[in-house]
Design an enzyme around this catalytic site. Structure first.
Site, PDB file in Angstrom:
ATOM      1  NE  ARG A 135      -6.083   1.032 -19.753  1.00  0.00           N
ATOM      2  CZ  ARG A 135      -5.981   0.370 -20.714  1.00  0.00           C
ATOM      3  NH1 ARG A 135      -6.936  -0.074 -21.036  1.00  0.00           N
ATOM      4  NH2 ARG A 135      -5.065  -0.607 -21.120  1.00  0.00           N
ATOM      5  CE  LYS A 152      -2.645   4.583 -21.979  1.00  0.00           C
ATOM      6  NZ  LYS A 152      -2.676   3.984 -21.492  1.00  0.00           N
ATOM      7  CG  HIS A 167      -5.351   0.796 -11.784  1.00  0.00           C
ATOM      8  ND1 HIS A 167      -5.886   0.815 -13.045  1.00  0.00           N
ATOM      9  CD2 HIS A 167      -4.488  -0.156 -11.823  1.00  0.00           C
ATOM     10  CE1 HIS A 167      -5.414   0.270 -13.725  1.00  0.00           C
ATOM     11  NE2 HIS A 167      -4.238  -0.904 -13.101  1.00  0.00           N
ATOM     12  NE  ARG A 198      -6.799  -2.160 -15.855  1.00  0.00           N
ATOM     13  CZ  ARG A 198      -6.479  -2.893 -17.532  1.00  0.00           C
ATOM     14  NH1 ARG A 198      -8.118  -3.175 -17.987  1.00  0.00           N
ATOM     15  NH2 ARG A 198      -6.386  -2.754 -18.256  1.00  0.00           N
ATOM     16  CG  HIS A 241      -2.347  -5.196 -20.078  1.00  0.00           C
ATOM     17  ND1 HIS A 241      -1.917  -6.046 -18.932  1.00  0.00           N
ATOM     18  CD2 HIS A 241      -2.602  -3.908 -19.480  1.00  0.00           C
ATOM     19  CE1 HIS A 241      -2.737  -5.855 -17.673  1.00  0.00           C
ATOM     20  NE2 HIS A 241      -3.358  -3.981 -17.961  1.00  0.00           N
ATOM     21  CE1 TYR A 294      -4.143  -4.185 -13.789  1.00  0.00           C
ATOM     22  CE2 TYR A 294      -2.401  -3.984 -14.421  1.00  0.00           C
ATOM     23  CZ  TYR A 294      -3.520  -3.434 -14.843  1.00  0.00           C
ATOM     24  OH  TYR A 294      -3.993  -2.210 -14.970  1.00  0.00           O
TER      25      TYR A 294
END
Length: 281
Positions: A140, A162, A227, A230, A253, A262
């Site tokens: 990212r 996170k 993005h 990615r 993920h 994706y």
């Protein structure tokens, strides 16, 4: 029932809460932006389920995509949960499961290569290497700060975001390019992608530089944003390994369903596959 009035103090408390939860800076900015937009639209009116539904309808009338409307509602619902106004939360718009991506946003490998070549030609070496790093690893844009001289030497970067820790493997060829660039910039340690003042590059600056590159490279601006690099990594990696669980791990993920998004291809790819069925005589 007591009327609820949204105040600047409430939003300030919400911001502190998001920071304490260690949400990403971009997520905090987005949530606050959506709550502030709703606050401005209210013009002092109390917050009720009905007013939130009207806000939802207004967004649809203004032509926002369903996914965009839902993202805005997610921010509001998150705020309502925080302040204890559960009765004000509204349902998301129902979206049919997508079968393919919008062709106007699909960045091809050829276009990606043209962007890199153009960046190098016009002297944007940092931008070229930055884009190559995102696309070759699937990281990212918020994880670029973990690409350091030390991680390039080790061939791996440990990312902590996170509340989760994951290791990103860096291809050997990329490591050599990163170390060579760092040496040329006189950078012996720390982040590789920094400003002239030594600070890490911000998301907006990276976005702006990529958009400015589009015209020179002859690539549609709608396809060029961090993005999407990615996404290109995800589709390229999957074509090789054919393992969505492994790809989910590489991308960081927690849900394979997120990874599936994706891997959506453009409509023309679906049309080509339908032609190959040989069922039209």
């Amino acid at each position: 029932m007591k009327d609820h009035f949204l105040t600047a103090a409430d939003m300030a408390k919400f911001e502190r809460f998001l920071r304490e939860e260690e949400r990403e800076a971009a997520t905090i900015e987005k949530y606050l932006r959506e709550v502030q937009a709703f606050y401005a639209w209210l013009e002092g009116k109390p917050v009720t389920k009905e007013t939130v539904v009207k806000w939802k309808e207004r967004l649809q009338q203004e032509g926002y995509a369903c996914a965009t409307v839902n993202a805005k509602l997610s921010a509001l619902n998150g705020f309502f949960k925080f302040v204890g106004w559960e009765e004000c939360r509204v349902k998301f718009l129902r979206i049919q499961r997508q079968m393919f991506r919008n062709q106007s946003k699909e960045l091809t490998k050829a276009e990606y290569e043209r962007l890199l070549e153009t960046a190098r030609r016009i002297g944007k070496e940092r931008l070229s290497l930055l884009m190559e790093t995102i696309c070759a690893t699937g990281i990212r844009v918020s994880e670029l700060s973990y690409i350091t001289v030390e991680s390039a030497r080790e061939g791996r970067a440990q990312v902590e975001l996170k509340g989760k820790i994951r290791v990103i493997l860096l291809p050997g060829k990329l490591c050599r390019k990163l170390l060579k660039y760092a040496q040329e910039q006189g950078n012996a340690s720390g982040e590789i992608f920094v400003t002239k003042g030594g600070r890490g590059l911000g998301r907006r600056q990276i976005w702006r530089e990529m958009k400015e590159l589009c015209k020179a490279a002859g690539v549609e601006a709608s396809k060029v944003f961090p993005h999407n690099l990615r996404h290109l990594f995800a589709t390229s990696f999957y074509k090789i390994c054919k393992d969505i669980v492994r790809l989910a791990d590489v991308l960081g993920h927690s849900s394979v369903e997120t990874t599936r998004i994706y891997l959506l291809t453009a409509g023309r790819e679906h049309a080509r596959q339908m032609e190959l069925t040989g069922l039209i005589l």
